[in-house]
Design a protein around this motif. Structure first.
Motif, PDB file in Angstrom:
ATOM      1  N   UNK A 179      -1.193  38.606 -14.625  1.00 38.68           N
ATOM      2  CA  UNK A 179       0.103  39.136 -15.080  1.00 38.68           C
ATOM      3  C   UNK A 179       0.891  38.090 -15.865  1.00 38.68           C
ATOM      4  N   UNK A 180       1.589  38.569 -16.866  1.00 43.57           N
ATOM      5  CA  UNK A 180       2.335  37.653 -17.738  1.00 43.57           C
ATOM      6  C   UNK A 180       3.823  37.952 -17.783  1.00 43.57           C
ATOM      7  N   UNK A 181       4.255  39.016 -17.114  1.00 47.51           N
ATOM      8  CA  UNK A 181       5.681  39.361 -17.089  1.00 47.51           C
ATOM      9  C   UNK A 181       6.118  39.606 -15.655  1.00 47.51           C
ATOM     10  N   UNK A 182       7.434  39.608 -15.441  1.00 46.97           N
ATOM     11  CA  UNK A 182       7.980  39.838 -14.106  1.00 46.97           C
ATOM     12  C   UNK A 182       7.656  41.240 -13.612  1.00 46.97           C
ATOM     13  N   UNK A 183       7.634  42.212 -14.507  1.00 40.64           N
ATOM     14  CA  UNK A 183       7.332  43.581 -14.106  1.00 40.64           C
ATOM     15  C   UNK A 183       5.889  43.714 -13.628  1.00 40.64           C
ATOM     16  N   UNK A 184       4.970  43.040 -14.281  1.00 39.42           N
ATOM     17  CA  UNK A 184       3.575  43.091 -13.848  1.00 39.42           C
ATOM     18  C   UNK A 184       3.394  42.435 -12.488  1.00 39.42           C
ATOM     19  N   UNK A 185       4.111  41.356 -12.225  1.00 39.97           N
ATOM     20  CA  UNK A 185       4.040  40.731 -10.906  1.00 39.97           C
ATOM     21  C   UNK A 185       4.626  41.645  -9.836  1.00 39.97           C
ATOM     22  N   UNK A 186       5.652  42.413 -10.171  1.00 44.41           N
ATOM     23  CA  UNK A 186       6.236  43.348  -9.221  1.00 44.41           C
ATOM     24  C   UNK A 186       5.231  44.435  -8.836  1.00 44.41           C
ATOM     25  N   UNK A 187       4.413  44.877  -9.798  1.00 48.23           N
ATOM     26  CA  UNK A 187       3.402  45.886  -9.503  1.00 48.23           C
ATOM     27  C   UNK A 187       2.341  45.331  -8.545  1.00 48.23           C
ATOM     28  N   UNK A 264      -5.003  24.623 -13.528  1.00 51.93           N
ATOM     29  CA  UNK A 264      -4.002  25.041 -14.517  1.00 51.93           C
ATOM     30  C   UNK A 264      -2.944  25.945 -13.891  1.00 51.93           C
ATOM     31  N   UNK A 265      -3.287  26.612 -12.784  1.00 52.53           N
ATOM     32  CA  UNK A 265      -2.302  27.465 -12.115  1.00 52.53           C
ATOM     33  C   UNK A 265      -1.153  26.635 -11.569  1.00 52.53           C
ATOM     34  N   UNK A 266      -1.453  25.494 -10.967  1.00 54.85           N
ATOM     35  CA  UNK A 266      -0.395  24.627 -10.431  1.00 54.85           C
ATOM     36  C   UNK A 266       0.486  24.104 -11.552  1.00 54.85           C
ATOM     37  N   UNK A 267      -0.117  23.755 -12.669  1.00 56.16           N
ATOM     38  CA  UNK A 267       0.684  23.268 -13.799  1.00 56.16           C
ATOM     39  C   UNK A 267       1.590  24.367 -14.346  1.00 56.16           C
ATOM     40  N   UNK A 268       1.060  25.591 -14.405  1.00 57.31           N
ATOM     41  CA  UNK A 268       1.871  26.700 -14.905  1.00 57.31           C
ATOM     42  C   UNK A 268       3.028  27.016 -13.954  1.00 57.31           C
ATOM     43  N   UNK A 269       2.768  26.943 -12.644  1.00 56.84           N
ATOM     44  CA  UNK A 269       3.840  27.175 -11.677  1.00 56.84           C
ATOM     45  C   UNK A 269       4.895  26.081 -11.754  1.00 56.84           C
ATOM     46  N   UNK A 270       4.468  24.839 -11.928  1.00 61.25           N
ATOM     47  CA  UNK A 270       5.416  23.719 -12.004  1.00 61.25           C
ATOM     48  C   UNK A 270       6.284  23.809 -13.247  1.00 61.25           C
ATOM     49  N   UNK A 271       5.732  24.306 -14.341  1.00 61.78           N
ATOM     50  CA  UNK A 271       6.479  24.403 -15.603  1.00 61.78           C
ATOM     51  C   UNK A 271       7.149  25.759 -15.792  1.00 61.78           C
ATOM     52  N   UNK A 272       7.107  26.596 -14.738  1.00 62.63           N
ATOM     53  CA  UNK A 272       7.731  27.922 -14.779  1.00 62.63           C
ATOM     54  C   UNK A 272       7.170  28.776 -15.921  1.00 62.63           C
ATOM     55  N   UNK A 273       5.872  28.708 -16.114  1.00 61.85           N
ATOM     56  CA  UNK A 273       5.238  29.498 -17.170  1.00 61.85           C
ATOM     57  C   UNK A 273       4.591  30.778 -16.646  1.00 61.85           C
ATOM     58  N   UNK A 274       4.563  30.963 -15.346  1.00 62.63           N
ATOM     59  CA  UNK A 274       3.937  32.153 -14.774  1.00 62.63           C
ATOM     60  C   UNK A 274       4.855  33.367 -14.863  1.00 62.63           C
TER      61      UNK A 274
END
Length: 281
Positions: A179-187, A264-274
């Motif tokens: 998922x790349x958007x907040x709505x997709x994560x909500x689903x 890369x997941x940890x880096x994306x979470x740290x940089x608020x890219x998720x």
């Protein structure tokens, strides 16, 4: 003694010239012998060249029992019988249903199908795919598979690699979608709440040690706490067991926390890219 004092004066010049020439020739002989001696010593220190191994002529292009693949091979006979008579056994043999197998076959057929030539008939795309799935399902070695499918082991080693590459190229962007958007994560979170009653959950993460043969001179670099050599597969799945993120390649000796930190997941979470939804939603 001076040679000019013994020899008469009229032949002094000729005698001196002959004497000088004799001394020069002697020095040249000594130098030449010294050069030969040193050259022999250098040759003694040079290691002998390895003899090139004479390649034996191939006794036959293909064994007779391999050429009878269409009469007795597992793809041409056993699997066709299982499709018609016992689909449950077909699933046990390849770890997938016949419908899914046919769907995968038609999707990657252009990638794994070989061109027919004058010299030999290529192996069928279905045979290539069935060999690959049987190898992935059982972990059996190439030589054992060759007796069942009647395909040489060296050909199987290429078939498995090429087919896996084709599957990755065909389905990588279709199957593993993060998922790349907040709505997709909500689903995704709704799926966990509805099916598993895990609220505010956007994924389940875990690792898997993939057994491997230790590379040369690697020591204990790939040796894990389960007492075998491995690579680590880190994955995140949704509520329907579908992969959303995959990271493969960490050595088996690495702990779980370090595998996650280097991903890369940890880096994306740290940089608020998720782009996860806010906590209050």
């Amino acid at each position: 003694m001076d040679i000019t004092a013994v020899i008469p004066s009229e032949v002094n010049k000729q005698a001196v010239a002959l004497w000088s020439k004799a001394q020069t020739d002697s020095l040249l002989c000594v130098k030449y012998l010294t050069y030969l001696y040193l050259e022999d010593e250098e040759k003694d220190h040079i290691p002998p060249r390895r003899k090139r191994k004479i390649r034996q002529k191939r006794s036959c292009w293909s064994h007779d029992w391999l050429q009878r693949r269409k009469e007795f091979g597992q793809w041409e006979n056993l699997l066709q019988e299982l499709i018609l008579e016992d689909r449950t056994s077909f699933r046990n043999f390849l770890r997938m249903d016949e419908d899914l197998f046919c769907e995968l076959l038609e999707s990657i057929r252009p990638r794994i199908e070989k061109q027919r030539t004058f010299w030999r008939e290529p192996l069928e795309a279905g045979l290539r795919l069935s060999i690959t799935f049987r190898y992935l399902a059982t972990g059996d070695n190439y030589r054992s598979l060759s007796f069942g499918f009647r395909v040489p082991p060296n050909s199987i080693s290429c078939i498995v690699y090429e087919t896996c590459e084709a599957i990755i190229a065909e389905y990588m962007d279709k199957v593993i979608v993060c998922p790349s958007t907040a709505e997709e994560w909500k689903q995704v979170a709704k799926g966990f709440s509805r099916r598993w009653q895990f609220h505010h959950t956007v994924g389940v993460i875990d690792g898997k040690h993939i057994r491997m043969r230790a590379p040369s001179k690697s020591g204990s670099y790939y040796y894990n706490y389960k007492d075998f050599f491995s690579l680590v597969l880190l994955a995140v799945v949704d509520s329907d067991y579908k992969f959303m993120f995959v990271d493969v390649g960490a050595n088996g000796a690495t702990c779980d926390a370090q595998v996650f930190t280097n991903s890369t997941l940890h880096k994306a979470l740290s940089n608020n890219q998720v782009r996860l939804p806010p906590e209050n939603l």
